[in-house]
Design a protein around this motif. Structure first.
Motif, PDB file in Angstrom:
ATOM      1  N   ALA A  40      -0.401  30.083  -5.208  1.00 56.16           N
ATOM      2  CA  ALA A  40       0.910  30.822  -5.034  1.00 56.16           C
ATOM      3  C   ALA A  40       1.163  31.381  -6.760  1.00 56.16           C
ATOM      4  CB  ALA A  40       1.932  30.041  -4.713  1.00 56.16           C
ATOM      5  N   PRO A  41       1.875  32.431  -6.865  1.00 59.79           N
ATOM      6  CA  PRO A  41       2.084  32.892  -7.991  1.00 59.79           C
ATOM      7  C   PRO A  41       2.659  32.041  -8.884  1.00 59.79           C
ATOM      8  CG  PRO A  41       2.702  34.518  -6.425  1.00 59.79           C
ATOM      9  CD  PRO A  41       2.269  33.339  -5.689  1.00 59.79           C
ATOM     10  N   GLY A  42       2.163  31.793  -9.995  1.00 57.24           N
ATOM     11  CA  GLY A  42       2.554  30.723 -10.989  1.00 57.24           C
ATOM     12  C   GLY A  42       2.505  29.352 -10.884  1.00 57.24           C
ATOM     13  N   LYS A  43       1.916  29.103  -9.994  1.00 53.16           N
ATOM     14  CA  LYS A  43       1.452  27.526  -9.398  1.00 53.16           C
ATOM     15  C   LYS A  43       0.050  27.404  -9.756  1.00 53.16           C
ATOM     16  CE  LYS A  43       5.498  27.186  -6.425  1.00 53.16           C
ATOM     17  NZ  LYS A  43       5.890  26.677  -5.104  1.00 53.16           N
ATOM     18  N   GLU A  44      -0.330  25.915  -9.647  1.00 54.20           N
ATOM     19  CA  GLU A  44      -1.575  25.744  -9.452  1.00 54.20           C
ATOM     20  C   GLU A  44      -2.110  25.563  -8.041  1.00 54.20           C
ATOM     21  OE1 GLU A  44      -1.780  22.476 -13.399  1.00 54.20           O
ATOM     22  OE2 GLU A  44      -2.065  21.894 -11.644  1.00 54.20           O
ATOM     23  N   ARG A  45      -3.699  25.792  -8.093  1.00 54.97           N
ATOM     24  CA  ARG A  45      -4.111  25.831  -6.891  1.00 54.97           C
ATOM     25  C   ARG A  45      -3.951  24.543  -6.068  1.00 54.97           C
ATOM     26  NH1 ARG A  45     -10.298  27.357  -7.312  1.00 54.97           N
ATOM     27  NH2 ARG A  45     -10.393  25.440  -8.488  1.00 54.97           N
ATOM     28  N   GLU A  46      -3.833  24.590  -4.882  1.00 53.02           N
ATOM     29  CA  GLU A  46      -3.551  23.510  -3.963  1.00 53.02           C
ATOM     30  C   GLU A  46      -4.148  23.206  -2.806  1.00 53.02           C
ATOM     31  OE1 GLU A  46       0.254  21.874  -1.530  1.00 53.02           O
ATOM     32  OE2 GLU A  46       0.352  24.069  -1.808  1.00 53.02           O
ATOM     33  N   ARG A  47      -4.673  22.426  -2.540  1.00 51.10           N
ATOM     34  CA  ARG A  47      -5.546  22.152  -1.227  1.00 51.10           C
ATOM     35  C   ARG A  47      -4.597  21.846  -0.172  1.00 51.10           C
ATOM     36  NH1 ARG A  47     -10.150  17.448  -0.819  1.00 51.10           N
ATOM     37  NH2 ARG A  47      -8.600  16.383   0.279  1.00 51.10           N
TER      38      ARG A  47
END
Length: 122
Positions: A40-47
């Motif tokens: 998501a914008p401004g967030k880290e990649r998430e599984r």
């Protein structure tokens, strides 16, 4: 080139549903675990979800009960059914593979695709 091709992303209203597809290109899914990730914008990649070759699945707490991951070995494709979508699900969704198990961080996964954009409006 050995990578996934993601599709199915779209703009959808809150509470709606989408099904994302992740087609393997240049390799088979045999022996691989496949994970869906999002950024998501401004967030880290998430599984968000992962499925092993034997069919074991796991999900992030944020999507449990709403998302379902499945695989069609004959079509060499993995799907992510997303229901009850929320604005917080807005992200680019990617898939990637790892040999055998779903354990490990996203850096343990490879063959990343270009992603597909999911936008959930409130």
């Amino acid at each position: 080139q050995l990578q996934f091709v993601e599709s199915g992303g779209s703009l959808v209203q809150s509470g709606g549903s989408l099904r994302l597809s992740c087609a393997a290109s240049g390799f088979t899914l045999a022996g691989n675990a496949v994970g869906w990730f999002r950024r998501a914008p401004g967030k880290e990649r998430e599984r968000v979800a992962c499925v092993t070759f034997t069919g074991s699945r796991n999900y992030a707490d944020s999507v449990k009960g709403r998302f379902t991951i499945s695989r069609d070995t004959a079509r060499n494709t993995v799907y992510l059914q997303m229901n009850s979508l929320k604005p917080g699900d807005t992200a680019i969704y990617f898939c990637a593979r790892r040999r055998s198990s779903c354990s490990g961080s996203s850096t343990d996964f490879g063959s990343w695709g270009q992603g597909t954009q999911v936008t959930v409006s409130s």
